[in-house]
Design an enzyme around this catalytic site. Structure first.
Site, PDB file in Angstrom:
ATOM      1  CD  GLU A  33      -2.714   1.451   0.163  1.00 31.27           C
ATOM      2  OE1 GLU A  33      -3.082   2.608  -0.099  1.00 31.27           O
ATOM      3  OE2 GLU A  33      -3.080   0.468  -0.516  1.00 31.27           O
ATOM      4  CD  GLU A  34       2.698   3.676   3.914  1.00 33.40           C
ATOM      5  OE1 GLU A  34       2.911   4.640   3.155  1.00 33.40           O
ATOM      6  OE2 GLU A  34       2.168   3.810   5.024  1.00 33.40           O
TER       7      GLU A  34
END
Length: 588
Positions: free
Chosen positions: A458-459
């Site tokens: 996600e990051e």
């Protein structure tokens, strides 16, 4: 004789391989802003690789423009855009416009390309550039040839450039629903709430058949408050069920009813909202919360049926997994009984070469050309899978995830098996990159490896050099100040800290997993709260926990939906979904 032929064959193959390698090197020069070197290599490759020539021509123009050689760039682009079946036509026309601006030939600007560029610049908050570009189009008398919203982009750009009078003048000259709507937006921007409400009401009442009527109702609802807000939301989803924001309005009404304990009304609204668009971003939430409402009404069978439907329809979404947990099940990931090796899409030599040398953005552009030649509406699933798998195998995880996610979105929408996906394709979309570093640091800090992978995906999409607008670095998107604090706590010494140090995968994951462990300890091991704290800080997460009533009767669904930052709310959902998917794909 045979020796001569053999020698010629060897030399030819060597030149072709060298050209492919040089193409990748020239792209690297472009990224490094070494434009003259890039230009020379693209000239060489274009002369030796016919299949790559269109790409070399385009990038020669890019390199020329970067080097400030605008005449040469314009000459290349004018020849290039006059051809048929070429990649990056839209981008080439936009760059040609940039050349015309630099050469003071603004009368030759292509209006549609200027409009497209203005939309992109607006999304990047480059408002002065939007004003300047559209001023050239206006001077040429070409604004009327463009979509109606060009006036609104122009006015809003002036508005954000602190010229509200000019913005008002532009909009007032257009006697349309859109102009009135954006006059309302302008009034909101100037904190003139009463005037804004008047404008939005005018749009909703006088122009009910316009595309701006649902937008006006949405703004009225957001700014009215109380029962009036719910009334506007109801008008929106009941009168404009095909609007892209109708399900948002239904969600707001349903969620308000649920929080107020009006569960019968909540069920009706949630199901009505789900029926508006079964694959909208809110669809899984609407269906799942209908099930939760049934639970509150003690209609267990209806709740179970609704959770089963949520799981069946959305096995790859957050609420699909929450429905499975309500039922005590583990979702089965949608796939087909085929192997990756069985997928043989229609390709051409250019695409094969671009994939071979790892230029996946160009490969996708070539795939789009193939699609256009075949008169198809979109790039075929097989082609996208082919490019995504190649990117994954080469370690280009960011590109693989982007392409793979697009395919999985089609899988979700095509339960009639028109989209074929091999089981192992899920590993392409959810890769285990940097396995030794992740596993070692996850074990050191007593974290599930799947939890760490979920967060990294996600990051940064596993992009080691990722740098956000918030100045967060690397795989786990660490802020330099936070990284230095952890280093001091752990006695990690450096003569001089530089933020670029966080681009190192080993150090980034070491510090990132340490910080994630700290957030888990802060909130008694609660994974939802730890993620909220990782994204928004422990102070904000603590405030949301207090508003929720503490950990004793913690309800993850209610907690997540009550997170006041939309970015953090969606972040927690996506990382938890990733976590469950990683466990399902690779084993818990």
């Amino acid at each position: 004789m045979f020796r001569i032929v053999g020698l010629f064959f060897i030399i030819s193959c060597s030149l072709l391989c060298a050209a492919n390698v040089d193409y990748a090197q020239a792209k690297k020069y472009l990224r490094e802003e070494r434009y003259d070197e890039a230009y020379r290599v693209f000239v060489y490759v274009g002369a030796n690789r016919r299949q790559l020539r269109p790409y070399c021509d385009y990038y020669r123009a890019v390199a020329s423009y970067g080097a400030g050689k605008y005449v040469r760039a314009a000459n290349i682009l004018e020849r290039y855009t006059g051809q048929q079946d070429i990649p990056y036509l839209g981008e080439a026309l936009e760059l040609l416009n940039d050349c015309y601006v630099q050469l003071d030939r603004t009368a030759e600007i292509h209006p549609r390309a200027a409009y497209n560029k203005a939309v992109k610049l607006f999304a990047q908050s480059k408002y002065p550039e939007v004003v300047r570009l559209l001023a050239f189009v206006s001077a040429n008398g070409q604004l009327a040839e463009l979509p109606e919203d060009v006036y609104y982009y122009q006015a809003r750009a002036y508005m954000y450039c602190a010229e509200p009078q000019t913005a008002t003048k532009i909009l007032s000259a257009q006697r349309t629903a859109g102009a009135v709507y954006y006059l309302g937006v302008l009034a909101l921007h100037r904190q003139q709430r009463a005037l804004a409400m008047q404008r939005f009401s005018e749009v909703a009442d006088k122009y009910p058949s316009s595309e701006y009527a649902p937008l006006a109702l949405y703004n009225l609802a957001r700014n009215a408050g109380g029962r009036a807000s719910l009334t506007y939301y109801r008008r929106l989803y009941q009168n404009y069920p095909e609007s892209r924001i109708a399900d948002d309005a239904a969600w707001e009404v349903g969620w308000t009813n649920y929080r107020q304990g009006n569960y019968r009304a909540a069920v009706e609204v949630f199901l009505a909202g789900y029926g508006l668009d079964r694959y909208s971003d809110n669809a899984d939430a609407l269906l799942y919360w209908a099930g939760r409402s049934y639970q509150k009404l003690r209609r267990r069978q209806d709740a179970e049926i609704t959770f089963q439907q949520t799981l069946r329809e959305f096995p790859g979404r957050f609420y699909g997994w929450r429905a499975a947990q309500q039922l005590g099940l583990t979702p089965s990931l949608p796939s087909d009984n085929v192997q990756l090796s069985d997928i043989r899409p229609q390709t051409d030599k250019a695409l094969l070469e671009l994939v071979k040398i790892g230029e996946y953005d160009d490969a996708l552009a070539e795939a789009k050309l193939i699609t256009d030649r075949n008169k198809q509406e979109r790039v075929s699933t097989a082609l996208r899978i082919y490019v995504a798998v190649a990117a994954h195998r080469a370690g280009s995880y960011k590109e693989a995830i982007a392409l793979g996610t697009d395919v999985l979105r089609d899988v979700e929408k095509n339960h009639d098996q028109t989209v074929v996906v091999p089981p192992e394709f899920w590993q392409v979309c959810y890769p285990q990159a940097y396995p030794y570093i992740v596993v070692a640091n996850a074990g050191k800090h007593q974290l599930a490896s799947a939890y760490v992978y979920a967060l990294i995906r996600e990051e940064s999409r596993f992009d080691q050099k990722a740098l956000s607008h918030a100045n967060a670095y690397g795989l786990m998107q660490l802020i330099p100040g936070t990284a230095q604090q952890i280093m001091r706590q752990r006695g990690i010494l450096m003569e001089e800290f530089a933020p670029e140090f966080l681009f190192r995968s080993d150090m980034n994951i070491l510090l990132g997993t340490d910080y994630l462990r700290q957030m888990l300890d802060w909130f008694d091991g609660n994974q939802y709260l730890a993620l909220a704290a990782y994204n928004a800080g422990p102070t904000a997460a603590g405030r949301w926990l207090r508003q929720h009533g503490g950990l004793r009767n913690f309800d993850p669904d209610v907690f997540v939906e009550n997170i006041s930052y939309a970015e953090t709310r969606n972040y927690v959902k996506r990382v938890m979904r990733n976590y469950w998917l990683y466990e399902a794909i690779y084993g818990g």
